[in-house]
Design an enzyme around this catalytic site. Structure first.
Site, PDB file in Angstrom:
ATOM      1  N   LYS A 123      26.171  46.762  72.478  1.00 55.16           N
ATOM      2  CA  LYS A 123      27.102  45.401  72.537  1.00 55.16           C
ATOM      3  C   LYS A 123      28.272  45.988  72.714  1.00 55.16           C
ATOM      4  O   LYS A 123      29.007  46.617  71.601  1.00 55.16           O
ATOM      5  CB  LYS A 123      26.857  44.652  70.997  1.00 55.16           C
ATOM      6  CG  LYS A 123      27.564  43.521  71.105  1.00 55.16           C
ATOM      7  CD  LYS A 123      27.132  42.750  70.004  1.00 55.16           C
ATOM      8  CE  LYS A 123      28.092  41.316  69.817  1.00 55.16           C
ATOM      9  NZ  LYS A 123      27.865  40.530  68.672  1.00 55.16           N
ATOM     10  N   LYS A 172      24.714  43.828  76.287  1.00 57.33           N
ATOM     11  CA  LYS A 172      25.341  42.576  76.218  1.00 57.33           C
ATOM     12  C   LYS A 172      26.763  42.913  76.255  1.00 57.33           C
ATOM     13  O   LYS A 172      27.149  43.805  75.832  1.00 57.33           O
ATOM     14  CB  LYS A 172      25.099  42.002  74.797  1.00 57.33           C
ATOM     15  CG  LYS A 172      25.772  40.877  74.418  1.00 57.33           C
ATOM     16  CD  LYS A 172      25.432  40.034  73.062  1.00 57.33           C
ATOM     17  CE  LYS A 172      26.345  39.221  72.942  1.00 57.33           C
ATOM     18  NZ  LYS A 172      26.268  38.855  71.459  1.00 57.33           N
TER      19      LYS A 172
HETATM   20  C1  PBG Z   1      27.600  37.560  66.529  1.00 57.83           C
HETATM   21  C2  PBG Z   1      27.119  37.331  68.075  1.00 57.83           C
HETATM   22  C3  PBG Z   1      28.041  37.006  69.308  1.00 57.83           C
HETATM   23  C4  PBG Z   1      27.281  36.686  70.577  1.00 57.83           C
HETATM   24  C5  PBG Z   1      26.047  36.996  69.963  1.00 57.83           C
HETATM   25  N1  PBG Z   1      26.013  37.173  68.549  1.00 57.83           N
HETATM   26  C6  PBG Z   1      29.531  36.892  69.330  1.00 57.83           C
HETATM   27  C7  PBG Z   1      30.310  38.147  68.821  1.00 57.83           C
HETATM   28  O1  PBG Z   1      29.867  39.176  68.744  1.00 57.83           O
HETATM   29  O2  PBG Z   1      31.562  37.961  68.641  1.00 57.83           O
HETATM   30  C8  PBG Z   1      27.708  36.236  71.534  1.00 57.83           C
HETATM   31  C9  PBG Z   1      27.009  35.570  72.312  1.00 57.83           C
HETATM   32  C10 PBG Z   1      27.642  34.740  73.579  1.00 57.83           C
HETATM   33  O3  PBG Z   1      28.688  34.909  73.875  1.00 57.83           O
HETATM   34  O4  PBG Z   1      26.673  34.055  74.047  1.00 57.83           O
HETATM   35  N2  PBG Z   1      27.917  38.765  66.442  1.00 57.83           N
END
Ligand code: PBG
Length: 333
Positions: free
Chosen positions: A201, A256
């Site tokens: 991530k 992601k």
């Molecule tokens: C929470 C989380 C996020 C997303 C999914 N879970 C945001 C972040 O890490 O700031 C992003 C999903 C998206 O942008 O569609 N930790």
């Protein structure tokens, strides 16, 4: 391999007709590949638009249940749930995140009761619940504390599993959280709760519209998440993260965002050969929608192309805000 040269070889021969294009198609998108992320909020008959994500709404639980019936009917295997927490529920230590009667915990119970066949994936991370919008608990300097945060994530994950979540999906990027959560699940007899780890991530600016959706943008302010999410410049590090999460007990991993990270997806799938999911995130959705609204791109063709490309790159499944539309088109085709 030596290839014969033109004209013995004409690449266009196989492309000439639909039947032969179908015969040599290497990957196929099906409804089984689609996971819809959804935003749930308190209230009844409450449906709110998210300006930076046209076509995506925050739904109260009663409306979410109605929507889930349609998704299940379409054959979508699973949804991923994200909570919209009111300002009163956001605190420094995110206590609401593990409330057994919290929004997510209630939603999971209601969904599993109404639609047991629909897989439910819950997000394990504290950002919707913290007053500062970070995914963890801070020290005096604003640094996210690892072990202190993991303690809370364990409670959160356990509360989701006890409510009946099929998959818990830690998206927080703390070190050691997969192993710690797995150990507690085993100890509590929750041996079949699956873990989908957000392993690769990235500290991405493509999450902007999501942060609007869960109401953490203003709280986060100018702060970013680069002390725990990955540097977009790195790809070896993604392999390392995924290997660690698998060894700690993850059943599936995730990359992601999606489209700018297809190389990472491909490497993870090929080098580690574990179930690998990809998240086409909110910013990717917003970019597409902006172009569709202006008539600059063809909505249906471009969505299906973007999803097919995730399959080609190696995805076992795709979290995408386009999941419902794609499932409807796959059904028509
Ligand atoms: C929470 C989380 C996020 C997303 C999914 N879970 C945001 C972040 O890490 O700031 C992003 C999903 C998206 O942008 O569609 N930790």
């Amino acid at each position: 391999m030596t290839f014969r040269q033109f004209p013995a070889t004409r690449m266009r021969r196989m492309r000439k007709d639909d039947f032969s294009r179908r015969m040599m198609r290497e990957t196929t998108l099906t409804v089984d590949d689609l996971i819809l992320p959804m935003f749930v909020q308190e209230g009844e008959q409450r449906r709110d638009a998210i300006p930076s994500m046209p076509g995506v709404e925050r739904l109260s639980l009663d409306l979410l249940l109605e929507e889930a019936a349609e998704l299940s009917e379409l054959g979508i295997p699973a949804i991923a749930l994200f909570p919209v927490i009111d300002a009163e529920g956001k605190t420094l230590h995110a206590e609401e995140s593990y409330n057994a009667n919290g929004l997510i915990q209630r939603s999971v119970r209601a969904l599993k009761q109404a639609h047991p066949e629909l897989g439910i994936i819950t997000d394990v991370a504290l950002d919707p619940y913290t007053s500062h919008g970070q995914d963890g608990i801070l020290d005096d300097e604003g640094y996210v504390l690892n072990e202190r945060t993991v303690e809370t994530l364990i409670k959160q994950g356990l509360s989701h599993a006890e409510a009946g979540a099929d998959f818990i999906a830690p998206s927080d990027m703390m070190d050691g959280r997969i192993g710690s959560i797995r150990e507690v699940l085993e100890r509590e007899g929750l041996i079949n709760t699956r873990i989908m780890a957000y392993s690769a991530k990235y500290a991405s600016r493509y999450y902007g519209p999501f942060r609007d959706a869960v109401g953490s943008t203003a709280n986060l302010g100018k702060a970013d998440k680069s002390t725990y999410q990955m540097d977009p410049a790195n790809s070896d590090e993604a392999i390392h993260e995924v290997a660690m999460d698998i060894s700690e007990g993850a059943d599936a991993v995730m990359v992601k965002p999606g489209m700018p990270y297809l190389d990472v997806l491909h490497r993870v799938r090929n080098e580690l050969q574990v179930p690998t999911f990809v998240y086409q995130v909110s910013g990717e959705y917003a970019m597409h929608m902006a172009a569709f609204e202006r008539g600059w791109l063809d909505e249906r063709q471009v969505i299906m192309e973007s999803l097919a490309c995730f399959k080609r790159a190696g995805a076992d499944g795709i979290l995408t805000y386009f999941a419902k539309r794609a499932a409807q088109w796959l059904k028509q085709a």
